[in-house]
Scaffold this active site. Structure first.
Site, PDB file in Angstrom:
ATOM      1  N   HIS A 171       0.853  -1.197   0.000  1.00 31.95           N
ATOM      2  CA  HIS A 171       0.000   0.000   0.000  1.00 31.95           C
ATOM      3  C   HIS A 171       0.892   1.251   0.000  1.00 31.95           C
ATOM      4  CE1 HIS A 171      -3.102   2.809   1.126  1.00 31.95           C
ATOM      5  NE2 HIS A 171      -3.973   1.890   1.517  1.00 31.95           N
ATOM      6  N   ASP A 215     -10.284   6.609  -5.597  1.00 31.42           N
ATOM      7  CA  ASP A 215     -10.113   5.328  -4.906  1.00 31.42           C
ATOM      8  C   ASP A 215     -10.533   4.248  -5.895  1.00 31.42           C
ATOM      9  OD1 ASP A 215      -9.783   3.289  -3.127  1.00 31.42           O
ATOM     10  OD2 ASP A 215     -10.992   4.179  -1.526  1.00 31.42           O
ATOM     11  N   GLU A 275      -0.602   1.196  -5.588  1.00 38.99           N
ATOM     12  CA  GLU A 275      -0.424  -0.023  -4.815  1.00 38.99           C
ATOM     13  C   GLU A 275      -0.361  -1.266  -5.701  1.00 38.99           C
ATOM     14  OE1 GLU A 275      -3.428  -0.064  -1.710  1.00 38.99           O
ATOM     15  OE2 GLU A 275      -3.685   2.104  -1.984  1.00 38.99           O
TER      16      GLU A 275
END
Length: 303
Positions: A171, A215, A275
């Site tokens: 992450h 996101d 990520e």
């Protein structure tokens, strides 16, 4: 648990490889070699800092309000998300993004290499906490090489007699000049699930740019990504293998205000997460007697 004295006696090399503990008992490893400096927390197997000598600004972002306490994840650097990503599928009381980032890891190896890089091998420690959340006979090992390139390999080995499924991600938080001027290359035409819009399936058109909360889980992609930052006049190259998804995240102002350890009021403007992962429909089944490795390499070049 390995003591500071034991760690330095076995692995310490002066200021080049040195272990210490803070007032909260958080054990960290400082690494220095001709190519780079780095700092790694044994809680979570967490790379907190990696600064290649040629870089004028930090590559990894670390919140100025990160919490360094037992059982809490560190905001910034490279958290290890394993064996699930996001909330647990059946028990939301369990740690989001899995327990690997909040439990102790053991040092298996830490040594200078002939090419003046430094290698580090960590293994997830066995504990009742881990057994209660993950009842499978397996081993999780993180291999790190620190030099002009930061290499990380997360290997899951199934020692049991039944298969299991893992979701996983490195992450990684990257330091940027300003979120509104950077872009991520390498995901054009890739389908993604948009968490901001209830996981609606969309397709990327062009480079990923930022002017609001992002996101996203980019699916079925093994592509190298490049984080281009004209403000810092550099590119960060993210090369991977054993990974079929890429998560891109920035919270923007409203979401950042809801996250207590994200840092000063505009700290979110100086970070973005790209990520390397296997999540959502790209989770991995690890068969008995087999291993799976998630690999990533980070490097920088001038823009």
């Amino acid at each position: 648990m390995q003591s500071i004295h034991e760690l330095n006696a076995r692995y310490g090399v002066g200021h080049k490889i040195h272990f210490s503990a803070d007032l909260n008992g958080l054990v960290t490893l400082e690494i220095e070699n001709p190519h780079a400096t780095a700092k790694v927390a044994l809680q979570g197997g967490h790379v907190m800092r990696w600064n290649p000598r040629h870089a004028e600004a930090p590559v990894l972002w670390l919140s100025d309000q990160a919490r360094f306490v037992a059982g809490r994840s560190i905001r910034g650097g490279v958290p290890v998300c394993w064996p699930w990503f996001g909330p647990h599928s059946t028990d939301e009381t369990l740690c989001p993004h899995g327990f690997a980032r909040v439990v102790p890891w053991e040092v298996v190896e830490a040594k200078p290499e002939p090419d003046n890089t430094t290698s580090l091998v960590l293994k997830l420690s066995e504990s009742r906490q881990v057994e209660n959340q993950w009842p499978y006979d397996c081993e999780l090992v993180l291999t790190i090489n620190i030099g002009p390139v930061l290499s990380m390999a997360l290997t899951t080995t199934n020692h049991g007699n039944v298969p299991f499924v893992i979701g996983e991600a490195l992450h990684t938080y990257f330091q940027v000049s300003d979120i509104e001027v950077v872009r991520v290359l390498g995901l054009d035409h890739v389908e993604y699930e948009d968490k901001v819009e209830d996981y609606m399936l969309k397709r990327q058109s062009g480079d990923v740019t930022f002017n609001d909360e992002v996101d996203r889980v980019y699916l079925n992609t093994q592509s190298t990504c490049i984080l281009e930052d004209p403000g810092l006049r550099r590119r960060i190259i993210i090369e991977k293998s054993g990974s079929n998804s890429t998560v891109v995240w920035t919270p923007w102002e409203r979401k950042a205000a809801e996250i207590g350890d994200l840092g000063s009021h505009y700290g979110w403007r100086s970070m973005v997460c790209v990520e390397t992962s296997n999540v959502r429909s790209n989770v991995v089944t690890v068969e008995p007697g087999s291993s799976h490795t998630l690999n990533v390499q980070y490097s920088t070049e001038s823009l």
